[in-house]
Write an enzyme that holds these catalytic residues in place. Structure first.
Site, mmCIF file in Angstrom:
data_model
loop_
_atom_site.group_PDB
_atom_site.id
_atom_site.type_symbol
_atom_site.label_atom_id
_atom_site.label_comp_id
_atom_site.label_asym_id
_atom_site.label_seq_id
_atom_site.Cartn_x
_atom_site.Cartn_y
_atom_site.Cartn_z
ATOM 1 N N ASP A 105 0.830 -1.203 0.000
ATOM 2 C CA ASP A 105 0.000 0.000 0.000
ATOM 3 C C ASP A 105 0.869 1.258 0.000
ATOM 4 O O ASP A 105 1.924 1.303 0.645
ATOM 5 C CB ASP A 105 -0.892 -0.017 1.252
ATOM 6 C CG ASP A 105 -1.868 1.128 1.316
ATOM 7 O OD1 ASP A 105 -2.671 1.260 0.376
ATOM 8 O OD2 ASP A 105 -1.828 1.887 2.303
ATOM 9 N N GLU B 149 1.447 -0.341 -5.190
ATOM 10 C CA GLU B 149 0.505 0.721 -5.535
ATOM 11 C C GLU B 149 1.272 2.030 -5.605
ATOM 12 O O GLU B 149 1.713 2.559 -4.584
ATOM 13 C CB GLU B 149 -0.606 0.818 -4.472
ATOM 14 C CG GLU B 149 -1.600 1.927 -4.780
ATOM 15 C CD GLU B 149 -2.351 2.412 -3.547
ATOM 16 O OE1 GLU B 149 -3.495 2.866 -3.711
ATOM 17 O OE2 GLU B 149 -1.794 2.342 -2.434
#
Length: 559
Positions: A206, A247
């Site tokens: 993330d 990401e």
């Protein structure tokens, strides 16, 4: 890439499926989806053709950011089950040929995490160095703009107990970890090692750029890329076939460094996969314009990446549809004018909190087209749970939660998600649309679910797209995207019409250079003489294998 190395890069030729355990399937009637419920749905996922599950956070959490505020990296939220239930789910997934990847949220923790509690209470504690602190209020140059305007005022907050300012890229209850310090590295390695030992196959990392970029530490991005390589080194030592999906919502030239050193073309020392936000933006801009030109530009603009690396191709995830990093302001406005003309669903001044089906006004033809594009564009297809049946969003839910509604398995009021009273559910049901459920579409010819299942299976048979070289074909029609993927002498060609008008011949201007073709989406799969014309209906698409007599040599390799 040679076929001898295929099994080492399984992630390049499979289909990913993202889901949130708490909104997927409730087995015990408490209103929360759980690991036992997910385990019982594994045969459905195998039938759909999924090769890898991506699980959003399932750790204990105050749930102020839907689990992305982690309070214990080693735990399982008891409402979702036990660690034993998770291990049983992973074992069952593996038995069904499905790998499992989890979110690794180490840019920040919850402010209720024991590390932060200790850090704020004692300046001499080793935990103090786990976070980013400042004795004085940082200058404007070290104060990035809030990620959630309207919900978040600052990125530095003064902590009364600590007597210092702490940095938080996101909300003030999500203090940033000081990635790059040896202590934090050790903690991240332990977390990775723990979940690998329990059978997980990798991690979706993330907020990758924010993990690297911390304020007040000078321009040491290069050093922190080295730090990221130590994480990858540890992962690969512990489990050679484990994967990192990053990401990083950045333009392609800036993304490239997260695979490895751009000056060393074969350096694959960081993440193996990155979400392709540029292609995602091009999908929506192409649909808005009725032109394939944005997609052609985005695919051609991709930098070369190392052999074991690839891009994750997607149309929607559980976050808002954000385009500002990869489209111009004028292009963003074009997308907004088509898909949110009244401003409904527009959030944070930059994106749309709508699910795929809702954005496309539940037009199954356009939804099928987008699914086909995601599978045909070179890279790794990623589906969001529920998009295979046209699950709707719920704009009455706050913020990003609008897209994170419970899965619908049946046409009953509870959608087959839970027997509990709806007020006890982890998340209220979305806007229920008749027919948008697994039961209503399963084994129904022509349904969205069956069309998606067919695309998933065909894509996994097309190793040419997963491992080969892909070229953009010079079609004569502006609305048609033509792609040819080649690997080990085998070729697959796809055509997609991104407009509402019929195209008489998608192959006009293209030399297929093939005596026979197999229409991969037609029953029978028999080779036929190469057609003189390839018409496409509005929002239509075709998948063709050229000169397919030896196609079995590569079909399904590496799945």
């Amino acid at each position: 890439m040679a076929d001898k190395a295929v099994s080492d890069a399984w992630w390049r030729n499979t289909v990913w499926y993202a889901l949130d355990v708490k909104t997927y399937s409730d087995s015990d009637g408490d209103g929360w989806g759980d690991f036992t419920g997910l385990t019982r749905r594994m045969s459905y996922l195998r039938e759909l053709g999924i090769g890898c599950l991506w699980l959003t956070p399932f750790h204990p959490s105050p749930m102020r950011d839907d689990g992305y505020d982690v309070a214990d990296y080693y735990g399982v939220d008891p409402r979702l089950g036990t660690a034993g239930d998770l291990v049983e789910m992973v074992r069952t997934a593996h038995d069904h040929g499905i790998r499992v990847v989890m979110d690794l949220v180490v840019n920040h923790t919850s402010d209720e995490h024991p590390w932060f509690r200790e850090a704020r209470s004692d300046a001499r504690s080793p935990r103090r160095g786990y976070y980013v602190w400042s004795r004085e209020q940082p200058p404007p140059s070290d104060r990035p703009e809030p990620i959630f305007p309207g919900e978040q005022k600052e990125t530095w907050t003064f902590d009364e107990e600590a007597g210092e300012w702490y940095f938080h890229r996101y909300h003030d209850f999500q203090p940033d970890l000081a990635f790059g310090t040896p202590q934090v590295h050790d903690e991240i390695h332990k977390v990775i090692g723990f979940w690998l030992e329990l059978g997980l196959d990798g991690f979706r990392v993330d907020s990758l750029p924010f993990l690297i970029d911390k304020p007040g530490r000078g321009d040491d991005g290069r050093r922190r890329h080295r730090d990221l390589r130590t994480v990858r080194d540890f992962l690969s030592r512990r489990r050679g076939d484990a994967v990192l999906l990053g990401e990083a919502n950045l333009p392609p030239d800036e993304q490239r460094a997260f695979f490895g050193d751009p000056n060393c073309p074969h350096d694959e020392s960081e993440v193996q996969l990155l979400f392709d936000f540029a292609v995602q933006g091009a999908v929506w801009l192409g649909l808005a314009q009725g032109s394939a030109a944005p997609l052609e530009r985005a695919i051609r603009a991709r930098p070369d990446v190392p052999d074991s690396c690839s891009y994750a191709v997607f149309a929607r995830t559980h976050d808002e549809l954000t385009l500002e990093q990869v489209l111009t302001a004028d292009e963003v406005e074009q997308v907004r004018a088509v898909f949110a003309p009244d401003g409904v669903g527009w959030i944070y001044g930059r994106g749309l909190r709508r699910r795929l089906a809702s954005l496309l006004r539940h037009d199954d033809d356009r939804i099928r087209l987008v699914h086909s594009l995601v599978h045909a564009i070179p890279g790794v297809p990623v589906l969001q749970y529920g998009d295979e049946v046209g699950l709707a969003d719920d704009l009455e839910l706050p913020g990003r939660l609008a897209t994170r509604v419970p899965m619908r398995w049946t046409e009953e009021d509870d959608g087959g998600f839970s027997d509990a009273s709806p007020h006890r559910w982890a998340r209220r049901a979305g806007n229920v649309r008749e027919g948008a459920s697994v039961a209503a579409q399963r084994h129904v010819a022509g349904s969205l679910l069956e069309a998606t299942r067919q695309l998933v299976h065909v894509r996994r048979e097309c190793a040419e797209i997963g491992f080969g070289a892909t070229e953009v074909l010079p079609t004569a029609e502006d609305s048609v995207l033509g792609l040819r993927s080649t690997w080990l002498g085998q070729r697959v060609v796809t055509f997609h019409n991104v407009s509402e008008r019929r195209v008489p011949d998608a192959s006009a201007g293209v030399d297929l250079d093939s005596e026979t073709v197999v229409d991969l989406l037609s029953p029978g799969g028999e080779a036929k003489a190469s057609p003189s014309r390839i018409p496409l209906e509005p929002w239509g698409y075709r998948w063709l294998r050229l000169d397919a007599s030896d196609a079995t040599d590569v079909a399904g390799v590496g799945v």
